[in-house]
Design a protein around this motif. Structure first.
Motif, PDB file in Angstrom:
ATOM      1  N   GLY A 161       0.812  -1.215   0.000  1.00 42.96           N
ATOM      2  CA  GLY A 161       0.000   0.000   0.000  1.00 42.96           C
ATOM      3  C   GLY A 161       0.838   1.254   0.000  1.00 42.96           C
ATOM      4  N   VAL A 162       1.929   1.251   0.773  1.00 40.13           N
ATOM      5  CA  VAL A 162       2.810   2.413   0.823  1.00 40.13           C
ATOM      6  C   VAL A 162       3.430   2.681  -0.538  1.00 40.13           C
ATOM      7  CG1 VAL A 162       4.977   3.309   1.764  1.00 40.13           C
ATOM      8  CG2 VAL A 162       3.323   2.215   3.287  1.00 40.13           C
ATOM      9  N   LEU A 163       3.982   1.665  -1.169  1.00 45.15           N
ATOM     10  CA  LEU A 163       4.664   1.879  -2.445  1.00 45.15           C
ATOM     11  C   LEU A 163       3.674   2.271  -3.543  1.00 45.15           C
ATOM     12  CD1 LEU A 163       7.363   1.987  -3.792  1.00 45.15           C
ATOM     13  CD2 LEU A 163       7.231  -0.472  -4.241  1.00 45.15           C
ATOM     14  N   GLU A 164       2.472   1.738  -3.484  1.00 45.59           N
ATOM     15  CA  GLU A 164       1.454   2.163  -4.451  1.00 45.59           C
ATOM     16  C   GLU A 164       1.160   3.651  -4.313  1.00 45.59           C
ATOM     17  OE1 GLU A 164      -1.847  -0.388  -3.683  1.00 45.59           O
ATOM     18  OE2 GLU A 164      -1.091  -2.033  -4.931  1.00 45.59           O
ATOM     19  N   ARG A 165       1.105   4.139  -3.059  1.00 45.31           N
ATOM     20  CA  ARG A 165       0.843   5.562  -2.837  1.00 45.31           C
ATOM     21  C   ARG A 165       2.052   6.406  -3.246  1.00 45.31           C
ATOM     22  NH1 ARG A 165      -3.143   6.844  -4.142  1.00 45.31           N
ATOM     23  NH2 ARG A 165      -2.655   8.914  -3.323  1.00 45.31           N
ATOM     24  N   VAL A 166       3.256   5.896  -3.051  1.00 42.00           N
ATOM     25  CA  VAL A 166       4.454   6.610  -3.492  1.00 42.00           C
ATOM     26  C   VAL A 166       4.408   6.814  -5.006  1.00 42.00           C
ATOM     27  CG1 VAL A 166       6.955   6.408  -3.781  1.00 42.00           C
ATOM     28  CG2 VAL A 166       5.922   5.896  -1.566  1.00 42.00           C
ATOM     29  N   VAL A 167       4.091   5.761  -5.729  1.00 43.22           N
ATOM     30  CA  VAL A 167       3.999   5.862  -7.191  1.00 43.22           C
ATOM     31  C   VAL A 167       2.899   6.843  -7.579  1.00 43.22           C
ATOM     32  CG1 VAL A 167       3.434   4.611  -9.311  1.00 43.22           C
ATOM     33  CG2 VAL A 167       4.962   3.582  -7.614  1.00 43.22           C
ATOM     34  N   ALA A 168       1.750   6.747  -6.927  1.00 41.09           N
ATOM     35  CA  ALA A 168       0.637   7.643  -7.253  1.00 41.09           C
ATOM     36  C   ALA A 168       1.000   9.096  -6.989  1.00 41.09           C
ATOM     37  CB  ALA A 168      -0.597   7.246  -6.440  1.00 41.09           C
ATOM     38  N   LYS A 169       1.678   9.350  -5.863  1.00 39.75           N
ATOM     39  CA  LYS A 169       2.045  10.723  -5.505  1.00 39.75           C
ATOM     40  C   LYS A 169       2.987  11.333  -6.528  1.00 39.75           C
ATOM     41  CE  LYS A 169       4.910  13.281  -2.193  1.00 39.75           C
ATOM     42  NZ  LYS A 169       4.129  14.526  -2.184  1.00 39.75           N
ATOM     43  N   TYR A 170       4.055  10.634  -6.848  1.00 39.86           N
ATOM     44  CA  TYR A 170       5.055  11.224  -7.736  1.00 39.86           C
ATOM     45  C   TYR A 170       4.618  11.191  -9.196  1.00 39.86           C
ATOM     46  CZ  TYR A 170       7.839  11.644  -3.600  1.00 39.86           C
ATOM     47  OH  TYR A 170       8.260  11.988  -2.347  1.00 39.86           O
ATOM     48  N   SER A 171       3.760  10.267  -9.550  1.00 40.60           N
ATOM     49  CA  SER A 171       3.169  10.295 -10.877  1.00 40.60           C
ATOM     50  C   SER A 171       2.297  11.540 -11.027  1.00 40.60           C
ATOM     51  CB  SER A 171       2.325   9.035 -11.102  1.00 40.60           C
ATOM     52  OG  SER A 171       1.716   9.060 -12.378  1.00 40.60           O
ATOM     53  N   ALA A 172       1.541  11.863  -9.973  1.00 38.65           N
ATOM     54  CA  ALA A 172       0.711  13.071 -10.004  1.00 38.65           C
ATOM     55  C   ALA A 172       1.571  14.330 -10.087  1.00 38.65           C
ATOM     56  CB  ALA A 172      -0.184  13.122  -8.771  1.00 38.65           C
ATOM     57  N   GLU A 173       2.687  14.349  -9.360  1.00 34.45           N
ATOM     58  CA  GLU A 173       3.574  15.512  -9.410  1.00 34.45           C
ATOM     59  C   GLU A 173       4.131  15.717 -10.816  1.00 34.45           C
ATOM     60  OE1 GLU A 173       6.569  15.829  -6.472  1.00 34.45           O
ATOM     61  OE2 GLU A 173       5.147  15.826  -4.789  1.00 34.45           O
ATOM     62  N   MET A 174       4.439  14.637 -11.489  1.00 32.31           N
ATOM     63  CA  MET A 174       4.934  14.768 -12.859  1.00 32.31           C
ATOM     64  C   MET A 174       3.849  15.279 -13.795  1.00 32.31           C
ATOM     65  SD  MET A 174       7.396  11.405 -13.213  1.00 32.31           S
ATOM     66  CE  MET A 174       7.581  11.685 -14.970  1.00 32.31           C
ATOM     67  N   ARG A 175       2.611  14.815 -13.583  1.00 36.62           N
ATOM     68  CA  ARG A 175       1.508  15.317 -14.411  1.00 36.62           C
ATOM     69  C   ARG A 175       1.264  16.801 -14.162  1.00 36.62           C
ATOM     70  NH1 ARG A 175      -0.916  10.692 -12.397  1.00 36.62           N
ATOM     71  NH2 ARG A 175      -2.470  11.902 -11.234  1.00 36.62           N
ATOM     72  N   ALA A 176       1.450  17.227 -12.904  1.00 40.89           N
ATOM     73  CA  ALA A 176       1.213  18.623 -12.551  1.00 40.89           C
ATOM     74  C   ALA A 176       2.289  19.547 -13.098  1.00 40.89           C
ATOM     75  CB  ALA A 176       1.144  18.773 -11.029  1.00 40.89           C
ATOM     76  N   LEU A 177       3.457  19.015 -13.356  1.00 41.67           N
ATOM     77  CA  LEU A 177       4.586  19.853 -13.737  1.00 41.67           C
ATOM     78  C   LEU A 177       4.313  20.656 -15.007  1.00 41.67           C
ATOM     79  CD1 LEU A 177       7.463  20.692 -13.050  1.00 41.67           C
ATOM     80  CD2 LEU A 177       8.286  18.727 -14.366  1.00 41.67           C
ATOM     81  N   THR A 178       3.662  20.056 -15.980  1.00 40.22           N
ATOM     82  CA  THR A 178       3.342  20.771 -17.222  1.00 40.22           C
ATOM     83  C   THR A 178       2.433  21.962 -16.940  1.00 40.22           C
ATOM     84  OG1 THR A 178       3.569  18.759 -18.535  1.00 40.22           O
ATOM     85  CG2 THR A 178       2.300  20.563 -19.502  1.00 40.22           C
ATOM     86  N   GLN A 179       1.433  21.763 -16.093  1.00 43.63           N
ATOM     87  CA  GLN A 179       0.521  22.851 -15.755  1.00 43.63           C
ATOM     88  C   GLN A 179       1.243  23.954 -14.990  1.00 43.63           C
ATOM     89  OE1 GLN A 179      -3.440  21.697 -14.236  1.00 43.63           O
ATOM     90  NE2 GLN A 179      -2.879  19.565 -14.678  1.00 43.63           N
ATOM     91  N   LEU A 180       2.146  23.575 -14.108  1.00 47.82           N
ATOM     92  CA  LEU A 180       2.890  24.565 -13.334  1.00 47.82           C
ATOM     93  C   LEU A 180       3.796  25.402 -14.245  1.00 47.82           C
ATOM     94  CD1 LEU A 180       3.812  22.301 -10.297  1.00 47.82           C
ATOM     95  CD2 LEU A 180       2.373  24.345 -10.198  1.00 47.82           C
ATOM     96  N   LYS A 181       4.484  24.730 -15.136  1.00 48.40           N
ATOM     97  CA  LYS A 181       5.365  25.455 -16.059  1.00 48.40           C
ATOM     98  C   LYS A 181       4.567  26.424 -16.921  1.00 48.40           C
ATOM     99  CE  LYS A 181       9.043  21.970 -16.486  1.00 48.40           C
ATOM    100  NZ  LYS A 181       9.704  21.005 -17.406  1.00 48.40           N
ATOM    101  N   ASP A 182       3.414  25.963 -17.387  1.00 45.63           N
ATOM    102  CA  ASP A 182       2.582  26.811 -18.235  1.00 45.63           C
ATOM    103  C   ASP A 182       2.064  28.015 -17.459  1.00 45.63           C
ATOM    104  OD1 ASP A 182       1.048  27.261 -20.763  1.00 45.63           O
ATOM    105  OD2 ASP A 182      -0.651  26.999 -19.415  1.00 45.63           O
ATOM    106  N   ALA A 183       1.591  27.803 -16.232  1.00 44.86           N
ATOM    107  CA  ALA A 183       1.065  28.902 -15.421  1.00 44.86           C
ATOM    108  C   ALA A 183       2.157  29.915 -15.095  1.00 44.86           C
ATOM    109  CB  ALA A 183       0.452  28.348 -14.141  1.00 44.86           C
ATOM    110  N   TYR A 184       3.331  29.417 -14.761  1.00 50.39           N
ATOM    111  CA  TYR A 184       4.411  30.337 -14.379  1.00 50.39           C
ATOM    112  C   TYR A 184       4.940  31.109 -15.586  1.00 50.39           C
ATOM    113  CZ  TYR A 184       8.294  32.068 -11.542  1.00 50.39           C
ATOM    114  OH  TYR A 184       9.164  32.879 -10.847  1.00 50.39           O
TER     115      TYR A 184
END
Length: 291
Positions: A161-184
């Motif tokens: 369960g922990v490792l599944e959440r680790v993957v989910a967390k950092y996968s989400a951060e990578m998806r967010a990165l494009t939006q952050l770069k665009d907004a900034y």
């Protein structure tokens, strides 16, 4: 197929290595033994056996001659060794995500297992916690049957369960990165970033040397947070704190102190503030920028 690690008490490195291998080889038999004859009949052996040779499926790190290190000087444990070979496969072929998890999760476990201290102990006299502490919580108590195989099977459910959440967390951060770069990129004042969604911006914000504050809706969507950016992940020493006169105030008291209707709170550490609406949040940020 048979995969093997040692029996008896366990640590975070071989527990999480087992989680990785069980996902990638779901039909494999798990063997827990230190018997070299038993291990010789297994296709993957990790954290035991006295051999490091990935070409032969051998991933021990306890030998005196073992000298495999991450680039930052952290020595690899069985998790790091397994992750080097199988991490990208665990992340569905995403090598970039696997490397991010290596930096954010795997390396700390490697360091801990090899006795490399990541924490500076303080005068409080309390040692910081790490994931290995919680892995060891699954050990049988001294007055219980010393069945470490049963304990290992139980800890695998937790670690999965922990490792599944680790993957989910950092996968989400990578998806967010494009939006952050665009907004900034569309922000005229590089000291302030206003987001329309509660994106995970921590690492991105720290990488922007001019950025002082980020405004975003809070996680439940009833107000806006204003975060003062820090240069470290702990987040308690902002590049530019909010005004000292705001510290620890809420609602009416804070409105009087800052002159902004809709001001909600300011953390006593002056690294986080909030407002009930976007206009108030932007006004507070502008006042703090110009203090």
């Amino acid at each position: 197929m048979r995969i093997a690690t040692h029996d008896g008490p366990f640590h975070a490195d071989e527990v999480f290595a087992t989680v990785v291998l069980r996902k990638l080889f779901p039909g494999a038999d798990l063997v827990r033994s230190r018997n070299l004859v038993v291990l010789a009949d297994c296709q993957i052996v990790y954290d035991v056996g006295g051999v490091y040779d990935p070409s032969k499926g051998r991933f021990d790190h306890h030998m005196a001659e073992f000298n495999v290190y991450h680039e930052n000087g952290i020595k690899l444990s069985s998790l790091g060794l397994i992750w080097q070979v199988y991490g990208a496969d665990y992340c569905s072929g995403d090598q970039e995500l696997a490397e991010l998890i290596n930096q954010k999760f795997v390396m700390a476990i490697d360091a801990n297992d090899n006795g490399q201290e990541l924490f500076a102990l303080t005068d409080f006299g309390v040692r910081p916690n790490d994931i290995d502490l919680y892995i060891k919580m699954f050990y049988p108590a001294f007055d219980q049957p010393q069945d470490y195989n049963l304990a290992f099977s139980r800890v695998l459910d937790f670690a999965t369960g922990v490792l599944e959440r680790v993957v989910a967390k950092y996968s989400a951060e990578m998806r967010a990165l494009t939006q952050l770069k665009d907004a900034y990129s569309q922000t005229s004042d590089k000291r302030l970033l206003v987001l329309s969604n509660p994106l995970p911006f921590g690492d991105f914000a720290r990488d922007q040397p001019e950025l002082l504050y980020v405004i975003a809706p809070n996680s439940i969507g009833d107000s806006y947070n204003i975060r003062a950016i820090t240069d470290d992940e702990r987040g308690f020493n902002p590049r530019q704190p909010f005004p000292a006169s705001w510290a620890g105030l809420n609602d009416t008291e804070l409105e009087k102190a800052c002159g902004v209707v809709g001001a909600k709170f300011c953390h006593n550490g002056r690294w986080l503030a909030g407002a009930y609406n976007l206009e108030a949040a932007q006004h507070m940020a502008e006042l703090s920028l110009n203090q």
